[in-house]
Enzyme design. Structure first.
Site, PDB file in Angstrom:
ATOM      1  N   ASP A   1     -14.497 -12.789 139.585  1.00 53.42           N
ATOM      2  CA  ASP A   1     -14.669 -13.888 138.635  1.00 53.42           C
ATOM      3  C   ASP A   1     -14.946 -13.415 137.211  1.00 53.42           C
ATOM      4  O   ASP A   1     -15.079 -14.222 136.297  1.00 53.42           O
ATOM      5  CB  ASP A   1     -15.808 -14.804 139.102  1.00 53.42           C
ATOM      6  CG  ASP A   1     -17.134 -14.070 139.197  1.00 53.42           C
ATOM      7  OD1 ASP A   1     -17.308 -13.013 138.550  1.00 53.42           O
ATOM      8  OD2 ASP A   1     -18.026 -14.534 139.916  1.00 53.42           O
TER       9      ASP A   1
ATOM     10  N   TYR B   1     -17.567  -4.871 132.158  1.00 50.85           N
ATOM     11  CA  TYR B   1     -17.976  -3.731 132.992  1.00 50.85           C
ATOM     12  C   TYR B   1     -17.567  -2.385 132.397  1.00 50.85           C
ATOM     13  O   TYR B   1     -18.080  -1.339 132.835  1.00 50.85           O
ATOM     14  CB  TYR B   1     -17.409  -3.870 134.414  1.00 50.85           C
ATOM     15  CG  TYR B   1     -18.256  -4.769 135.280  1.00 50.85           C
ATOM     16  CD1 TYR B   1     -19.302  -4.259 136.046  1.00 50.85           C
ATOM     17  CD2 TYR B   1     -18.046  -6.146 135.312  1.00 50.85           C
ATOM     18  CE1 TYR B   1     -20.091  -5.085 136.824  1.00 50.85           C
ATOM     19  CE2 TYR B   1     -18.821  -6.980 136.088  1.00 50.85           C
ATOM     20  CZ  TYR B   1     -19.852  -6.449 136.847  1.00 50.85           C
ATOM     21  OH  TYR B   1     -20.639  -7.266 137.615  1.00 50.85           O
TER      22      TYR B   1
HETATM   23  P1  NAD Z   1     -26.367 -12.178 149.425  1.00 58.16           P
HETATM   24  O1  NAD Z   1     -26.971 -10.973 150.003  1.00 58.16           O
HETATM   25  O2  NAD Z   1     -27.218 -13.216 148.802  1.00 58.16           O
HETATM   26  O3  NAD Z   1     -25.474 -12.933 150.510  1.00 58.16           O
HETATM   27  C1  NAD Z   1     -24.639 -12.285 151.380  1.00 58.16           C
HETATM   28  C2  NAD Z   1     -24.696 -12.960 152.731  1.00 58.16           C
HETATM   29  O4  NAD Z   1     -23.785 -12.266 153.599  1.00 58.16           O
HETATM   30  C3  NAD Z   1     -26.068 -12.897 153.417  1.00 58.16           C
HETATM   31  O5  NAD Z   1     -26.459 -14.170 153.850  1.00 58.16           O
HETATM   32  C4  NAD Z   1     -25.846 -11.950 154.590  1.00 58.16           C
HETATM   33  O6  NAD Z   1     -26.620 -12.274 155.725  1.00 58.16           O
HETATM   34  C5  NAD Z   1     -24.375 -12.151 154.870  1.00 58.16           C
HETATM   35  N1  NAD Z   1     -23.713 -11.050 155.586  1.00 58.16           N
HETATM   36  C6  NAD Z   1     -23.917  -9.724 155.454  1.00 58.16           C
HETATM   37  N2  NAD Z   1     -23.106  -9.055 156.280  1.00 58.16           N
HETATM   38  C7  NAD Z   1     -22.360  -9.972 156.932  1.00 58.16           C
HETATM   39  C8  NAD Z   1     -21.327  -9.898 157.920  1.00 58.16           C
HETATM   40  N3  NAD Z   1     -20.913  -8.728 158.380  1.00 58.16           N
HETATM   41  N4  NAD Z   1     -20.791 -11.038 158.376  1.00 58.16           N
HETATM   42  C9  NAD Z   1     -21.213 -12.243 157.919  1.00 58.16           C
HETATM   43  N5  NAD Z   1     -22.194 -12.370 156.982  1.00 58.16           N
HETATM   44  C10 NAD Z   1     -22.748 -11.250 156.496  1.00 58.16           C
HETATM   45  O7  NAD Z   1     -25.291 -11.660 148.345  1.00 58.16           O
HETATM   46  P2  NAD Z   1     -24.768 -12.387 147.044  1.00 58.16           P
HETATM   47  O8  NAD Z   1     -25.483 -11.812 145.872  1.00 58.16           O
HETATM   48  O9  NAD Z   1     -24.775 -13.822 147.206  1.00 58.16           O
HETATM   49  O10 NAD Z   1     -23.283 -11.842 146.976  1.00 58.16           O
HETATM   50  C11 NAD Z   1     -22.377 -11.999 148.039  1.00 58.16           C
HETATM   51  C12 NAD Z   1     -21.170 -11.123 147.788  1.00 58.16           C
HETATM   52  O11 NAD Z   1     -20.341 -11.662 146.769  1.00 58.16           O
HETATM   53  C13 NAD Z   1     -21.519  -9.703 147.321  1.00 58.16           C
HETATM   54  O12 NAD Z   1     -20.610  -8.780 147.868  1.00 58.16           O
HETATM   55  C14 NAD Z   1     -21.311  -9.799 145.826  1.00 58.16           C
HETATM   56  O13 NAD Z   1     -21.113  -8.560 145.253  1.00 58.16           O
HETATM   57  C15 NAD Z   1     -20.077 -10.657 145.806  1.00 58.16           C
HETATM   58  N6  NAD Z   1     -19.711 -11.282 144.546  1.00 58.16           N
HETATM   59  C16 NAD Z   1     -18.508 -10.963 144.036  1.00 58.16           C
HETATM   60  C17 NAD Z   1     -18.059 -11.537 142.897  1.00 58.16           C
HETATM   61  C18 NAD Z   1     -16.723 -11.130 142.366  1.00 58.16           C
HETATM   62  O14 NAD Z   1     -16.499 -11.212 141.187  1.00 58.16           O
HETATM   63  N7  NAD Z   1     -15.824 -10.677 143.223  1.00 58.16           N
HETATM   64  C19 NAD Z   1     -18.849 -12.461 142.221  1.00 58.16           C
HETATM   65  C20 NAD Z   1     -20.084 -12.791 142.772  1.00 58.16           C
HETATM   66  C21 NAD Z   1     -20.526 -12.200 143.944  1.00 58.16           C
HETATM   67  C1  G6P Z   2     -19.921 -10.851 137.987  1.00 61.68           C
HETATM   68  C2  G6P Z   2     -19.039  -9.867 138.703  1.00 61.68           C
HETATM   69  C3  G6P Z   2     -19.356  -9.829 140.157  1.00 61.68           C
HETATM   70  C4  G6P Z   2     -20.852  -9.611 140.386  1.00 61.68           C
HETATM   71  C5  G6P Z   2     -21.582 -10.740 139.687  1.00 61.68           C
HETATM   72  C6  G6P Z   2     -23.083 -10.735 139.841  1.00 61.68           C
HETATM   73  O1  G6P Z   2     -19.552 -12.146 138.277  1.00 61.68           O
HETATM   74  O2  G6P Z   2     -17.685 -10.147 138.543  1.00 61.68           O
HETATM   75  O3  G6P Z   2     -18.573  -8.849 140.763  1.00 61.68           O
HETATM   76  O4  G6P Z   2     -21.149  -9.613 141.754  1.00 61.68           O
HETATM   77  O5  G6P Z   2     -21.288 -10.673 138.332  1.00 61.68           O
HETATM   78  O6  G6P Z   2     -23.684  -9.624 139.319  1.00 61.68           O
HETATM   79  P1  G6P Z   2     -25.281  -9.542 139.346  1.00 61.68           P
HETATM   80  O7  G6P Z   2     -25.584  -8.201 138.785  1.00 61.68           O
HETATM   81  O8  G6P Z   2     -25.771 -10.678 138.519  1.00 61.68           O
HETATM   82  O9  G6P Z   2     -25.653  -9.668 140.797  1.00 61.68           O
HETATM   83 MN    MN Z   3     -16.456  -8.997 140.049  1.00 57.23          MN
END
Ligand code: NAD
Ligand code: G6P
Ligand code: MN
Length: 442
Positions: free
Chosen positions: A172, A264
């Protein structure tokens, strides 16, 4: 329009409530029949699930069913879309990813440098297992993955599922940056058409147009150079760490005025300053635990106590809206253009065919149709080749269980460079990740 059946994997994530709000706001574009949350942690998911249930009852009467479960079959059977947002090892392990490199004076970040490698080697195994399971029960579902580090996850999934054309990795960040551009321009993000190239968390906007084709790039650049740059999306607008990060875009653009950088890139272009601003005893992971996670927990408790959302301010952020709009374009052949992660295959003609690149693509029922970019200039090509080689070596190290490949990966990364230092950091990361990583042969 046929209503979609959706499963959200990682239902207990801090992003789930935002995603539910986005599904509500975008329901005309992406109508749903059912939503299921799936997580391996029942307790964590239950709280979110109970809140989602209340929100959906109030605001999504068309929805036929909502449930949350830790049973894979129940979760994955006969779905049209799976959104994956897991965090293997949780935020506790993220603390190690950031603390260990920082303790050696190296960038400590979730997705960049040694932290990104550590997190990547944890995510790969779970991601493969989840996709195998989804495919057992829903052969044709679209699988949209946001799980980080998206670059490394995408490289690994490409290797394991080469024939699967319905897995798409998305970030995102480009959209969150475009929200700030749109504020500068007094427009909506959806009015902007980007040209962009790079890897995940490692790319540049080369042009921003409006829908009429007017080139707005110089207006944005001039504004950033004179007025600075700030986050505008509701999720990050008041976050001190993200404010600092967005402010740095002005510095990056001042040094390299040709293109507009992804935020980043600060970790690769100014690593010493990035280390200086961090505290190894209280890294970003702790800020997230005390910030986003706590905020969400308080919100959930309040909604559960009141059995209503009427006293709450529920934000709809760009993360969820972007993912839902991507899904809508794939489901209903809208042909919208979004920045996504795909195999290069000649899109950037002077980069390897098999590199997973982040570029704009038209999204159709037959998948993403990326636009040709052609040759990119030497500076960006050099940077991307180094970073791309690091990403491939991390995935090699994982599948070949090869210590030396992991050492090569870290040595190649711009945040490390120094081989003996790479070895020390790697050895520390191996120790704390012993329950997650494959055992690497020396
Ligand atoms: P979080 O730890 O709050 O939530 C992750 C959830 O996944 C937890 O509830 C955990 O129990 C669950 N989980 C872990 N392993 C699992 C499995 N094998 N099967 C099913 N559930 C499982 O994390 P968060 O901060 O909310 O972020 C979630 C993910 O999204 C992270 O990987 C984060 O980096 C990613 N993210 C990516 C973007 C992006 O730009 N691509 C943006 C935002 C968040
Ligand atoms: C951005 C990135 C994600 C990252 C998120 C949260 O949206 O694209 O990949 O997971 O920020 O980052 P933070 O450091 O706030 O957990
Ligand atoms: Mn990202």
């Amino acid at each position: 329009m046929k209503g979609q059946k959706l499963v959200i994997v990682g239902g207990g994530s801090t992003y789930t409530i935002g995603m539910i709000m986005s599904l509500i706001v975008e329901k005309d574009k992406f109508p749903l029949k059912s939503i299921t949350l799936y997580d391996i942690n029942h307790e964590r998911q239950e709280k979110v699930g109970r809140v989602a249930e209340i929100i959906l009852k109030e605001k999504y009467s068309e929805l036929e069913s909502f449930n949350y479960t830790t049973n894979k079959e129940e979760a994955f059977i006969d779905v049209d879309f799976a959104f994956i947002q897991i965090r293997t090892g949780g935020l506790e392990m993220r603390i190690n990813d950031e603390r260990i490199p920082l303790s050696y004076g190296v960038v400590g970040q979730e997705t960049c440098g040694p932290g990104g490698m550590a997190y990547g080697m944890r995510s790969i195994g779970d991601m493969i297992e989840i996709i195998d399971d989804i495919r057992k029960y829903s052969r044709d579902a679209w699988i949209l993955n946001y799980t980080n580090p998206a670059a490394i996850v995408a490289e690994a999934l490409k290797r394991v599922f080469p024939q699967d054309k319905k897995i798409l990795n998305i970030c995102d960040m480009p959209a969150a940056i475009m929200v700030s551009y749109s504020k500068i321009l007094g427009k909506e993000i959806w009015d902007l058409v980007p040209e962009y190239f790079g890897l995940n968390h490692f790319g540049w906007f080369t042009k921003i147009y409006d829908r009429e084709g007017n080139d707005l790039t110089d207006i944005i650049k001039d504004s950033i150079l004179s007025e600075g740059f700030l986050p505008q999306d509701s999720e990050i607008v008041n976050d001190p760490s993200w404010i600092k990060t967005f402010k740095r875009v002005k510095v990056m653009l001042g040094d390299f005025p040709e293109y507009l950088p992804n935020t980043y890139l600060q970790y690769y272009l100014y690593p010493e300053e990035m280390v200086k601003k961090e505290d190894p005893k209280y890294t970003r992971a702790s800020q997230v635990i005390d910030g986003r996670e706590k905020r969400l927990s308080v919100l959930c408790e309040s909604i559960i106590n009141n059995q209503s959302t009427k006293d709450e301010e529920l934000h709809v952020d760009i993360h969820g809206r972007y993912m839902v709009r991507v899904a809508a374009s794939l489901a209903y052949n809208r042909g919208d253009i979004y920045i996504v992660i795909v195999q290069n295959k000649g899109i950037i003609s002077n980069l390897p065919e098999d590199t997973m690149v982040e570029v704009p693509a038209m999204l159709t029922v037959n998948g993403p149709k990326p636009f040709a970019i052609g040759k990119i200039p030497t500076f960006y090509k050099g940077l991307i080749e180094g970073q791309g080689a690091y990403e491939k070596l991390v995935v090699d190290a994982y599948f070949e269980k090869d210590y030396n490949k992991a050492l090569q990966a870290l040595t190649l990364n711009r945040t490390v460079v120094n081989a003996p230092l790479a070895r020390k950091i790697l050895d520390d990361l191996i120790e704390v990740n012993e329950n997650y990583w494959p055992r690497l042969n020396r």
